[in-house]
Enzyme design. Structure first.
Site, short mmCIF file in Angstrom:
data_model
loop_
_atom_site.label_atom_id
_atom_site.label_comp_id
_atom_site.label_asym_id
_atom_site.label_seq_id
_atom_site.Cartn_x
_atom_site.Cartn_y
_atom_site.Cartn_z
N GLU A 2 -4.19 -6.97 10.09
CA GLU A 2 -5.58 -7.31 10.43
C GLU A 2 -5.58 -8.44 11.44
OE1 GLU A 2 -8.27 -8.31 7.24
OE2 GLU A 2 -7.49 -6.71 5.97
N GLU A 8 -3.97 -9.38 0.80
CA GLU A 8 -4.40 -10.77 0.70
C GLU A 8 -4.55 -11.26 -0.74
OE1 GLU A 8 -7.94 -11.13 3.06
OE2 GLU A 8 -6.92 -10.70 4.93
N ASN A 12 -2.09 -10.73 8.09
CA ASN A 12 -3.48 -10.80 8.54
C ASN A 12 -3.71 -12.21 9.07
OD1 ASN A 12 -3.69 -8.28 7.45
ND2 ASN A 12 -5.15 -8.83 5.84
N ARG A 37 -5.45 2.18 8.86
CA ARG A 37 -5.18 1.51 7.59
C ARG A 37 -6.47 1.50 6.77
NH1 ARG A 37 -5.27 -4.58 6.23
NH2 ARG A 37 -4.60 -4.43 4.07
N HIS A 75 -7.39 -3.47 -2.43
CA HIS A 75 -8.13 -4.34 -1.52
C HIS A 75 -9.39 -4.80 -2.27
CE1 HIS A 75 -8.81 -5.29 2.99
NE2 HIS A 75 -9.77 -5.92 2.32
N TYR A 104 -6.51 -14.70 11.27
CA TYR A 104 -7.82 -14.89 11.91
C TYR A 104 -7.95 -16.24 12.58
CZ TYR A 104 -9.30 -10.60 9.70
OH TYR A 104 -9.40 -9.28 9.34
O1 IFM Z 1 -13.26 -8.27 5.89
C1 IFM Z 1 -12.13 -8.99 5.53
C2 IFM Z 1 -11.08 -8.08 4.94
O2 IFM Z 1 -11.56 -7.38 3.85
C3 IFM Z 1 -9.89 -8.88 4.51
N1 IFM Z 1 -9.42 -9.74 5.55
C4 IFM Z 1 -10.38 -10.55 6.24
C5 IFM Z 1 -11.53 -9.71 6.72
C6 IFM Z 1 -12.56 -10.59 7.44
O3 IFM Z 1 -13.04 -11.57 6.59
#
Ligand code: IFM
Length: 448
Positions: free
Chosen positions: A354, A165, A295, A76, A120, A297
């Site tokens: 992600e 995002e 995504n 990606r 992006h 985290y």
């Molecule tokens: O690096 C970023 C990415 O560009 C978008 N999602 C989160 C990642 C980590 O912060």
């Protein structure tokens, strides 16, 4: 316990244009908001920028060989709008298209499926000069850009992501000012969010027309909120966070419009959150897609205030449960999020576009990079995906963030998310232990 995934589960890794390409003045590329923002004193933690980054623009054949050695099935990446339409609108730069054409051909030759993201975060600066995402014309300008890209690559790229995002692009870019273009204007941030979503709706039919048989979706960053205690104040804080962060984007793309409770929250603060919305926009945004990109985290621990709250039942994690960027490691929230999406926003397939961890680990005396915390993070989160699948969530693929260390936006090069170490002085790439581990996971089709 064995965590296996179906044979057609997609295993990949992700990057984005400004974070890795470098060559910002090459091939006719125009300036982006990130070039401008990074030049602002104090905007980037280490004072750096994406001018060179990983020089992927020049080293892409080597990087693809690396992907192949890891057994990646999909890659990606994002397309830099300023390479394709340097002025934001108007003339298309053929050298920009040529670059991605070569990249896609090289990926396909290596047996790796290209997954392209159209936006992006690197907006052409001329569009920001005319108002940026808070103005409707920017959403309209996204259409001819997407048309040029998908006409050229649509015969070979079969997975498209319109936006990455939009919460970050709108909120960090126009509300908190932590990201480009660094504005702090609450009303503009909401208009930006709307125009980002509108532009998604406008280009999905364009992608479909130019890329027959392709799958198209949008990627949202989703951060579940956990109330710090059972107190009503904390529950209310969690509702607000979830509303503004997650539902503000999930609801309209799934045809539910903007969440009424959040509209009311903004109204109570004197903000008309729907000021930019015109007749027909919500239908445009609700265009049918083929998948939702997720995504993930971390989670957010929501606390409504100190006075009058019940004692915390959820403690802020210590450093041992945080990655080096400070984000809590909480895979259970990931599992719960995926189950919630399958329940509340069916019936779309989900792809994890992600997921990853920032850890500083670098080469030891023997050159080996022992990034045990990243391996543990990825393993826990893959277990969460497997558990969500077992509970009925349709998750069809997983992309690790990131293929290699890169420019982490306002953090500059101080954070390393890569499976592959990048020596920025020499541009050497060294696969970390996590890269070897991920290669084995892919080869086995899951966790052993
Ligand atoms: O690096 C970023 C990415 O560009 C978008 N999602 C989160 C990642 C980590 O912060």
């Amino acid at each position: 316990m064995k965590y296996t995934f179906p044979p057609d589960f997609v295993w990949g890794a992700a990057t984005s244009s400004y974070q890795i390409e470098g060559a910002t003045r090459t091939g006719g590329r125009g300036p982006s908001i990130w070039d401008t923002f990074a030049a602002r004193p104090g905007a980037i933690k280490d004072g750096t920028n994406g001018d060179v980054a990983c020089e992927h623009y020049h080293h892409y054949p080597h990087d693809i060989a690396l992907m192949r050695s890891l057994g990646l099935q999909a890659y990606r990446f994002s397309i830099a709008w300023p390479r394709i339409v340097p002025g934001g609108t108007g003339a298309v730069e053929p050298r920009g298209l040529d670059f991605y054409d070569r990249l896609v051909d090289a990926l396909l030759a290596a047996g790796i499926a290209p997954w392209a993201t159209l936006y992006h975060w690197d907006l052409p600066q001329p569009l920001e000069d005319r108002g940026g995402w808070p103005v409707r014309a920017t959403a309209e300008a996204f259409v001819p850009y997407a048309d040029a890209v998908t006409r050229r690559l649509g015969d070979r790229v079969k997975h498209w992501i319109t936006h990455n995002e939009p919460w970050c692009a709108s909120t960090l870019g126009y509300l908190t000012g932590e990201h480009a273009p660094g504005r702090k204007e609450p009303a503009a941030a909401l208009a930006a969010a709307h125009h980002l979503l509108l532009s998604h709706g406008l280009v999905v039919p364009v992608v479909r027309a130019n890329s027959p048989g392709a799958k198209v979706g949008i990627t949202l960053n989703l951060t579940p909120a956990t109330p710090a205690s059972p107190s009503p104040l904390d529950a209310e804080a969690a509702r607000r966070f979830d509303g503004a962060f997650n539902r503000w984007f999930l609801d309209p793309v799934h045809g539910h419009g903007y969440p009424k409770d959040v509209v009311a929250d903004y109204a109570a603060a004197g903000i008309d959150a729907l000021a930019a919305v015109r007749a027909g926009d919500l239908e445009t945004i609700a265009v049918a897609t083929d998948f939702l990109g997720v995504n993930y985290y971390t989670r957010h621990i929501a606390r409504g205030g100190e006075a009058g709250n019940a004692p915390r039942v959820v403690e802020e994690p210590g450093p041992d449960r945080r990655t080096d960027i400070g984000w809590e490691v909480h895979a259970e929230s990931f599992r719960a999020l995926l189950v919630r999406l399958a329940t509340e926003y069916p019936p779309q397939p989900l792809f994890i576009t992600e997921n990853g961890a920032a850890t500083h680990d670098g080469p030891g005396a023997d050159g080996r990079i022992v990034d045990t915390r990243r391996v543990r993070y990825l393993a826990e989160h893959l277990e969460a995906v497997a558990a969500a699948r077992a509970a009925g969530a349709r998750v069809d693929g997983y992309f690790a963030w990131s293929l290699m260390d890169n420019f982490e936006w306002a953090w500059g090069y101080t954070q390393r998310f890569g499976l592959v170490w990048v020596d920025y002085a020499t541009q050497a790439r060294v696969p970390k232990d996590s890269a070897h581990w991920f290669r084995d996971v892919i080869a086995r089709g899951g966790l052993g």
